[in-house]
Design an enzyme around this catalytic site. Structure first.
Site, PDB file in Angstrom:
ATOM      1  N   ASP A 184       0.791  -1.238   0.000  1.00 65.42           N
ATOM      2  CA  ASP A 184       0.000   0.000   0.000  1.00 65.42           C
ATOM      3  C   ASP A 184       0.822   1.286   0.000  1.00 65.42           C
ATOM      4  O   ASP A 184       1.752   1.428   0.801  1.00 65.42           O
ATOM      5  CB  ASP A 184      -0.886   0.063   1.247  1.00 65.42           C
ATOM      6  CG  ASP A 184      -1.781  -1.136   1.424  1.00 65.42           C
ATOM      7  OD1 ASP A 184      -1.731  -2.048   0.585  1.00 65.42           O
ATOM      8  OD2 ASP A 184      -2.518  -1.161   2.423  1.00 65.42           O
ATOM      9  N   GLU A 226     -10.688  -1.168   3.896  1.00 64.29           N
ATOM     10  CA  GLU A 226      -9.334  -0.716   4.176  1.00 64.29           C
ATOM     11  C   GLU A 226      -9.060   0.616   3.479  1.00 64.29           C
ATOM     12  O   GLU A 226      -9.779   1.026   2.576  1.00 64.29           O
ATOM     13  CB  GLU A 226      -8.302  -1.743   3.688  1.00 64.29           C
ATOM     14  CG  GLU A 226      -8.383  -3.096   4.370  1.00 64.29           C
ATOM     15  CD  GLU A 226      -7.282  -4.033   3.930  1.00 64.29           C
ATOM     16  OE1 GLU A 226      -6.675  -4.667   4.809  1.00 64.29           O
ATOM     17  OE2 GLU A 226      -7.016  -4.136   2.711  1.00 64.29           O
TER      18      GLU A 226
END
Length: 492
Positions: free
Chosen positions: A25, A204
């Protein structure tokens, strides 16, 4: 100049990837004193996921990146999961002696000493030297709630109307909103998501920002981005959705009916993307980047020594469509500096059975801009990285009004059963015309259709020997209004 460490078989040549080891990420993206900062989830000791650190790179133009030393490392509070970074211009934290500096807000992940299960809490670190070194706040963590096991990925921004900070946090299959005067003491505001959007996996990496609606003369909307974690029952794997609505500093309300799902990307490999904070007002852009991967097979990619890359940086906008206000993505204009024109033509009709007019063009780093006028039954496409039956097909079927990527013959596909597939998005021509903007790197394709209203991002792993490019018409005929093909130089 390409260095030895960036010459591996599938190494991207104009996407950011770390020199070695695992990346996932994007984190902490912030603009500060002339630099775009890109932090990211990083495992410095392996090319598979492990104890998370924050890797770090900077750029002055979103194209050429300099990898810097690791920014944040695990400590007594746990591993360093995803989060954001901001410029504390007014020293609300008191970290900067009345000046300003960078503050990172992130999730500490460890084991709960009571339950023995995972624990996630929010913490701070700060930098007084443009992000080169970081100090952990001695009062960490600053926010915790033992009711939530999944409680992570804070995205923080300054609410200039109410003169306070806002945090958007993922908790299970909800988004929670908090506010604070100083980034240290947080108050709960509201939650969103009980009956909205897709709940196919844990939520998320949220993001929340305001954008003007193009063509609506001063109207603006809030956009909430939420990624959805892996679900083994779904072939798509991890994906990212978004909501358009209103935010009053406490509550977010979606404009769309409950159950509506708006996908940010219709490919398989754009996940956990968020936007840059503190981009100067005179720039005026909302800039976004994602992790070019999918949790279905992220640990299995056929790369050696490194694993993971980012998408191209993109500019986000809101446009009015037949079904409502929708998000548009376009590659940043700074990428034009990598171009070398290889081919162009205008006003040419071709039909099924005609030869490949691009047979002389080869390359594994290409940019294609095409404006195609269709007949009712037209079916056409580009085959990238092709020859001898191999290649990634980027196609359009006018009969179905459908844009697709077919990577079933794209090279190495056997590392996961769901990797080999065809997938796509509904796309109506505009005035009988389809516009495609395609970027092909050594191990990826990104397709922006009709000025970015539909986007598909995919990884592919072709045989390096296969670098041919083909334009084909499967059915009917098409008219090429314009076609330009560029080679793209390496950023390394």
């Amino acid at each position: 100049m390409i260095t030895k460490s960036y010459c591996e078989t599938f190494r991207p040549q104009f996407h950011y990837s770390p020199a070695a080891n695992w990346l996932n990420d994007p984190n902490g993206m912030v603009w500060y004193e002339g630099e775009y900062h890109l932090f990211y989830q990083y495992h410095p000791h392996s090319s598979v996921w492990g104890p998370m650190h924050w890797g770090h790179a900077v750029s002055k133009d979103l194209v050429f990146w300099e990898e810097l030393p690791i920014a944040l490392k695990p400590d007594h509070n746990g591993a360093i999961f995803s989060g954001s970074a901001v410029v504390d211009r007014n020293d609300t934290t008191g970290f900067f002696g009345g000046g300003s500096g960078l503050v990172a807000i992130f999730t500490h992940h460890d084991t709960n000493p009571v339950s023995g299960g995972p624990r996630q809490r929010q913490s701070l670190a700060y930098s007084t030297d443009k992000g080169r070194t970081w100090t952990m706040y001695e009062g960490n963590p600053v926010l915790e709630d033992e009711r939530h096991i999944d409680y992570r990925d804070p995205k923080v921004f300054w609410d200039s109307e109410r003169l306070r900070w806002v945090m958007v946090l993922a908790a299970g299959q909800r988004v929670l909103f908090y506010h604070s005067p100083n980034l240290i003491h947080w108050s709960f505001g509201s939650e969103f998501g009980a009956s909205e959007g897709s709940h196919d996996g844990v939520w998320e990496c949220p993001d929340l920002f305001q954008l003007p609606v193009i063509g609506r003369g001063g109207e603006s909307k809030w956009v909430l981005i939420v990624s959805i974690g892996p679900n083994d029952a779904l072939a798509e794997g991890s994906r990212t959705q978004y909501f358009v609505g209103e935010f009053d500093g406490v509550n977010f309300v979606s404009d769309n009916p409950p159950g509506t799902v708006l996908w940010l990307d219709h490919g398989r490999d754009n996940y956990a993307g968020v936007s840059w904070s503190d981009v100067p007002a005179e720039d005026g852009r909302r800039l976004f980047i994602g992790w070019m991967n999918n949790w279905k097979y992220a640990n299995l990619l056929p790369t050696e020594g490194w694993r993971g890359a980012m998408t191209l940086p993109r500019e986000l906008g809101l446009v009015v469509c037949e079904d409502g206000i929708r998000l548009r993505q376009q590659p940043v204009s700074e990428l034009d500096t990598l171009r070398t024109l290889k081919f162009q033509l205008e006003d040419l009709a071709i039909q099924a059975g005609d030869g490949n007019l691009l047979q002389s063009i080869q390359g594994n780093t290409l940019e294609i801009e095409a404006e195609i006028k269709l007949a009712d039954s037209s079916s056409f496409g580009f085959r990238i990285h092709g020859s001898q039956g191999q290649g990634t097909v980027i196609g359009y079927d006018a009969g179905r009004s459908y844009l697709f990527i077919d990577r079933r013959s794209a090279g190495i596909t056997d590392f996961h059963p769901d990797f080999s597939c065809e997938h796509g998005a509904d796309l109506k021509p505009s005035g009988g015309i389809v516009k495609l903007h395609i970027f092909a790197d050594r191990s990826s394709v990104e397709v922006f259709a009709n000025d970015g209203l539909a986007v598909l991002t995919d990884q592919v792993f072709p045989d390096p020997a296969h670098q041919e490019l083909e334009l084909f018409v499967q059915e009917g005929s098409i008219e090429i209004i314009s076609l330009r093909i560029y080679g793209l130089k390496s950023i390394w």
